[in-house]
Each structure stands twice: as structure tokens, then as C-alpha cells.
Scaffold this motif. Structure first.
Motif, PDB file in Angstrom:
ATOM      1  N   SER A 288       0.836  -1.212   0.000  1.00 58.92           N
ATOM      2  CA  SER A 288       0.000   0.000   0.000  1.00 58.92           C
ATOM      3  C   SER A 288       0.874   1.266   0.000  1.00 58.92           C
ATOM      4  O   SER A 288       0.496   2.283  -0.589  1.00 58.92           O
ATOM      5  CB  SER A 288      -0.947  -0.002   1.209  1.00 58.92           C
ATOM      6  OG  SER A 288      -0.238  -0.328   2.366  1.00 58.92           O
ATOM      7  N   ASP A 289       2.058   1.196   0.635  1.00 58.21           N
ATOM      8  CA  ASP A 289       2.970   2.355   0.615  1.00 58.21           C
ATOM      9  C   ASP A 289       3.465   2.610  -0.811  1.00 58.21           C
ATOM     10  O   ASP A 289       3.589   3.760  -1.246  1.00 58.21           O
ATOM     11  CB  ASP A 289       4.181   2.112   1.536  1.00 58.21           C
ATOM     12  CG  ASP A 289       3.761   1.899   2.985  1.00 58.21           C
ATOM     13  OD1 ASP A 289       2.819   2.596   3.421  1.00 58.21           O
ATOM     14  OD2 ASP A 289       4.348   1.029   3.659  1.00 58.21           O
ATOM     15  N   VAL A 290       3.744   1.513  -1.533  1.00 59.56           N
ATOM     16  CA  VAL A 290       4.237   1.675  -2.913  1.00 59.56           C
ATOM     17  C   VAL A 290       3.126   2.242  -3.792  1.00 59.56           C
ATOM     18  O   VAL A 290       3.363   3.141  -4.621  1.00 59.56           O
ATOM     19  CB  VAL A 290       4.735   0.317  -3.480  1.00 59.56           C
ATOM     20  CG1 VAL A 290       5.180   0.473  -4.929  1.00 59.56           C
ATOM     21  CG2 VAL A 290       5.869  -0.223  -2.633  1.00 59.56           C
ATOM     22  N   LEU A 291       1.903   1.750  -3.580  1.00 59.46           N
ATOM     23  CA  LEU A 291       0.775   2.256  -4.379  1.00 59.46           C
ATOM     24  C   LEU A 291       0.580   3.758  -4.100  1.00 59.46           C
ATOM     25  O   LEU A 291       0.356   4.547  -5.032  1.00 59.46           O
ATOM     26  CB  LEU A 291      -0.499   1.467  -4.034  1.00 59.46           C
ATOM     27  CG  LEU A 291      -1.730   1.802  -4.861  1.00 59.46           C
ATOM     28  CD1 LEU A 291      -1.499   1.504  -6.344  1.00 59.46           C
ATOM     29  CD2 LEU A 291      -2.953   1.006  -4.370  1.00 59.46           C
TER      30      LEU A 291
ATOM     31  N   VAL B 267      -4.153  -9.059  -5.521  1.00 57.49           N
ATOM     32  CA  VAL B 267      -4.355 -10.505  -5.391  1.00 57.49           C
ATOM     33  C   VAL B 267      -3.359 -11.049  -4.360  1.00 57.49           C
ATOM     34  O   VAL B 267      -2.163 -10.831  -4.465  1.00 57.49           O
ATOM     35  CB  VAL B 267      -4.281 -11.219  -6.769  1.00 57.49           C
ATOM     36  CG1 VAL B 267      -3.081 -10.822  -7.568  1.00 57.49           C
ATOM     37  CG2 VAL B 267      -4.349 -12.730  -6.631  1.00 57.49           C
ATOM     38  N   GLY B 268      -3.931 -11.704  -3.335  1.00 60.92           N
ATOM     39  CA  GLY B 268      -3.084 -12.212  -2.246  1.00 60.92           C
ATOM     40  C   GLY B 268      -3.884 -12.318  -0.972  1.00 60.92           C
ATOM     41  O   GLY B 268      -5.091 -12.594  -1.000  1.00 60.92           O
ATOM     42  N   PRO B 269      -3.250 -12.080   0.183  1.00 58.62           N
ATOM     43  CA  PRO B 269      -3.973 -12.198   1.455  1.00 58.62           C
ATOM     44  C   PRO B 269      -5.173 -11.243   1.498  1.00 58.62           C
ATOM     45  O   PRO B 269      -5.047 -10.080   1.084  1.00 58.62           O
ATOM     46  CB  PRO B 269      -2.922 -11.786   2.497  1.00 58.62           C
ATOM     47  CG  PRO B 269      -1.609 -11.925   1.806  1.00 58.62           C
ATOM     48  CD  PRO B 269      -1.850 -11.704   0.352  1.00 58.62           C
TER      49      PRO B 269
ATOM     50  N   MET C 198      -4.716  -7.697   2.717  1.00 59.06           N
ATOM     51  CA  MET C 198      -4.055  -6.788   1.766  1.00 59.06           C
ATOM     52  C   MET C 198      -5.076  -6.290   0.736  1.00 59.06           C
ATOM     53  O   MET C 198      -5.154  -5.093   0.440  1.00 59.06           O
ATOM     54  CB  MET C 198      -2.888  -7.520   1.086  1.00 59.06           C
ATOM     55  CG  MET C 198      -2.144  -6.702   0.060  1.00 59.06           C
ATOM     56  SD  MET C 198      -2.860  -6.763  -1.588  1.00 59.06           S
ATOM     57  CE  MET C 198      -2.043  -8.182  -2.286  1.00 59.06           C
ATOM     58  N   MET C 199      -5.928  -7.202   0.234  1.00 57.24           N
ATOM     59  CA  MET C 199      -6.914  -6.792  -0.778  1.00 57.24           C
ATOM     60  C   MET C 199      -7.908  -5.800  -0.170  1.00 57.24           C
ATOM     61  O   MET C 199      -8.347  -4.860  -0.827  1.00 57.24           O
ATOM     62  CB  MET C 199      -7.630  -8.029  -1.332  1.00 57.24           C
ATOM     63  CG  MET C 199      -6.681  -8.964  -2.076  1.00 57.24           C
ATOM     64  SD  MET C 199      -7.525 -10.221  -3.054  1.00 57.24           S
ATOM     65  CE  MET C 199      -7.930 -11.436  -1.822  1.00 57.24           C
TER      66      MET C 199
ATOM     67  N   VAL D 183     -10.740  -7.447  -7.418  1.00 56.58           N
ATOM     68  CA  VAL D 183      -9.979  -8.358  -6.559  1.00 56.58           C
ATOM     69  C   VAL D 183     -10.218  -9.799  -6.984  1.00 56.58           C
ATOM     70  O   VAL D 183     -11.285 -10.143  -7.484  1.00 56.58           O
ATOM     71  CB  VAL D 183     -10.369  -8.190  -5.074  1.00 56.58           C
ATOM     72  CG1 VAL D 183      -9.914  -6.839  -4.552  1.00 56.58           C
ATOM     73  CG2 VAL D 183     -11.861  -8.374  -4.861  1.00 56.58           C
ATOM     74  N   SER D 184      -9.211 -10.612  -6.770  1.00 56.35           N
ATOM     75  CA  SER D 184      -9.289 -12.033  -7.119  1.00 56.35           C
ATOM     76  C   SER D 184      -9.445 -12.781  -5.795  1.00 56.35           C
ATOM     77  O   SER D 184      -8.500 -12.905  -5.032  1.00 56.35           O
ATOM     78  CB  SER D 184      -7.991 -12.405  -7.830  1.00 56.35           C
ATOM     79  OG  SER D 184      -7.982 -13.748  -8.156  1.00 56.35           O
TER      80      SER D 184
END
Ligand SMILES: Cc1cc2nc3c(=O)[nH]c(=O)nc-3n(C[C@H](O)[C@H](O)[C@H](O)COP(=O)(O)OP(=O)(O)OC[C@H]3O[C@@H](n4cnc5c(N)ncnc54)[C@H](O)[C@@H]3O)c2cc1C
Ligand code: FES
Length: 280
Positions: free
Chosen positions: A169-172, A188-190, A193-194, A210-211
Motif C-alpha cells: 500500500s505504501d508503494v501504491l 491478489v493475495g492475502p 491486503m486486498m 480483486v481475485s
């Protein structure tokens, strides 16, 4: 029977396998998954189809050993066979030409699951950025294959051993601060995080797909175990997803349902260890 033609250890307890499954390889598209069963008495587990070779009739899976079935799967070697591989399941991801940048945000096995979708958006003519998260550099997977299909790959590690210190989220946030014209985010992931990424993009009105990886039993819409609430309605992830609007998912319900078979999973793992000589 489906022969394992390649097996590669990526990091501790995380593997890539190339498996013969010509019918799946012929039809699968980005965003779809398969259900596999190792042997007659085994449970079915869902895994994302991360890559495929239609001519060779093979598909690639990437998986983390976290319970009885994935631990068992990791003991199979090249030349061994998996009893059933059923797929492709779920709907393919909706891929289109955007007026701006597509950002795939991946964590854990989600990095491999996001790869075919990032590649499909690139092939559709988009600018594609991948943001990958890992606890530490040694736990990062699939960076090189994403570099091959993305315009930019950015990494966040919790301990700062590689890339930005912090979270995806910091990178986003950094991408937004630098004025990147983001038109779609694909986390996509935990689930946590999504959820966080979806909450970040909601006020900015950035489309966020989201996946979902809810717990699945049959994978074909019959059992109801994968149900989630999206925009107030009950949806089955396996047959109606697996992609949904991240702004509409009831994340707290989804995360609590992921733990619903906790006791049975513990028992299955204990039984597996008892039969196979303890934890590997
Ligand atoms: C559509 C989809 C795609 C997936 N793709 C991948 C992938 O590409 N690579 C990968 O490593 N994993 C993937 N998963 C998760 C994978 O299915 C589970 O890790 C696996 O079923 C665990 O089985 P187990 O017997 O080893 O562990 P279990 O003992 O059954 O479970 C251990 C932990 O995993 C969680 N879990 C259990 N079953 C599922 C399930 N069906 N879905 C999600 N979480 C579960 C549980 O909450 C538990 O905490 C995917 C899940 C879904 C729904
Ligand atoms: S896994 Fe059974 S309905 Fe989706």
C-alpha cells in the motif's frame, strides 16, 4: 492421471510445478483456476492456473505448503502423477484497453496468480505496473517473470531488505503521489491486503478488481462453501468470480469464513504428519 513434468523450489515451502493437463491448457485464460485431487481419498484444492503451454498441453501451478494437501503435493516429484486436475474453472478476468495504467498488486502466492492477468493487460496494449510484497527479499517470488511482461516492477519488503521498506500500500501511495494515471488496480493475495488496497482506492474512485480466494470444496457452485457477500448480495466465488469489485466485498465476513474449517484443517494436518512421520 496428470504427470508432473517439472518441479522447482522457489523459496522455503513454496513450489512451482508444470503438470500435463492438455484439456485445461487448451482452454484456460488469465484469472482462472483448477481443482486438483492427488489421490482417491484426497481432498480437492483450488489453485490458480499461473501459466500454460497449449501446444505442450501443460499448465503451471505455484503453491505454498500450508496444510495437509499442499504438504503432500510438495512431496511429489517429476514423473509422479496427480489423480485429477479439473478446470479451467471460474470466469476469465475481464481484460480491456484502459485509458491509463493497470497496476497488479501481489502478495504471497498472489504474485504468481496475478502474473497471467498482468500479462493479459500488457498484451491488450496497456501500461502495466506490478507491485510485489514480501516479508523479506528471500521470500519474494516471480519478480523476473513479471519484469518480462510489465513496464515497471516495484517491490516492498517489511524489513527493507529489498525495494521500499513497508507494505504494498505504501508503494501504491507512492505511485499516486508521483501522478501515475492509474485506471485499474488488481490486488491478489492475502484478504487483508486486498481489503486495505480496496479501502485506499475507494475514495479515489479507481476501479479495483480483486481475485478472491475463499475456501472452496467443489469449485463448481454446488456446495456454497465459497460464498461471499458482494454489494449486499450472496455470491459464489467459484462460479460467479473469482474476480469481484473490491469496493463491494464484505471483507470482514470473507476473512471470518476463511477460518471456518480451522479445526478440521488442524486435524487433517495432524493425521497427515502421523502417517508420514511428522512435520516436514
Ligand atoms: C481460487 C483460488 C485460487 C488459489 N490459488 C492458489 C495458488 O495458486 N497457490 C496457493 O498456494 N494457494 C492457492 N489458493 C489457496 C489454496 O487453495 C489453499 O492453500 C489450499 O486449499 C490449502 O489446502 P491444505 O490442505 O494444504 O491446507 P488446509 O489445512 O486446508 O488449510 C490451511 C489454511 O489455508 C486456508 N485455506 C484452506 N482451504 C482454502 C481454500 N480452498 N482457499 C483458500 N484458503 C484456504 C485455511 O484458511 C487455512 O488457514 C487458492 C485458493 C482459491 C480459492
Ligand atoms: S466451492 Fe462450492 S459453491 Fe463454490
Amino acid at each position: 492421471m496428470h504427470r508432473i513434468v517439472e518441479k522447482r523450489k522457489l523459496i522455503e515451502r513454496t513450489w512451482q510445478m508444470r503438470v500435463e493437463a492438455p484439456l485445461v491448457a487448451r482452454k484456460c485464460m488469465a484469472g482462472q483456476f483448477l481443482m486438483l485431487r492427488i489421490h482417491e481419498e484426497g481432498e480437492r484444492i483450488p489453485l490458480t492456473i499461473a501459466d500454460w503451454d497449449r501446444e505442450a498441453g501443460t499448465i503451471d501451478i505455484y503453491f505454498q505448503e500450508i496444510g495437509a494437501t499442499t504438504e503432500h503435493l510438495a512431496t511429489l516429484e517429476e514423473g509422479d502423477a496427480i489423480l485429477d486436475v479439473v478446470g479451467p474453472l471460474g470466469n476469465p478476468s475481464h481484460v480491456e484497453k484502459l485509458d491509463g495504467t493497470f497496476v497488479m498488486v501481489g502478495g504471497g502466492f498472489g504474485i504468481a496468480a496475478g502474473y497471467p492477468v498482468a500479462r493479459a493487460f500488457k498484451e491488450a496494449g496497456n501500461r502495466v505496473i506490478a507491485v510485489l510484497g514480501a516479508k523479506t527479499r528471500g521470500l519474494l517470488i516471480c519478480e523476473d517473470m513479471l519484469k518480462a511482461v510489465c513496464d515497471e516492477v516495484l517491490v516492498a519488503t517489511n524489513d527493507g531488505s529489498y525495494g521500499v521498506q513497508g507494505l504494498v500500500s505504501d508503494v501504491l501511495e507512492g505511485l499516486l503521489d508521483r501522478g501515475e494515471d492509474i485506471r485499474q488496480v488488481f490486488p491478489v493475495g492475502p484478504p487483508i491486503m486486498m481489503k486495505v488496497i480496496s479501502q485506499m482506492t475507494l475514495p479515489l474512485k479507481i476501479k479495483t478488481v480483486v481475485s478472491l480466494n475463499s475456501v472452496m470444496v467443489d469449485g463448481t457452485g454446488m456446495c456454497g462453501s465459497c460464498r461471499v457477500t458482494v454489494a449486499g448480495k450472496t455470491r459464489f466465488v467459484c462460479s460467479e468470480g473469482i474476480d469481484f469489485n473490491g469496493h463491494e466485498v464484505d471483507w470482514d465476513e470473507m476473512m471470518s469464513r476463511q477460518k471456518m474449517y480451522g479445526r478440521q484443517e488442524q486435524e487433517a494436518l495432524a493425521h497427515y504428519h502421523a502417517c508420514h512421520g511428522g512435520s516436514r
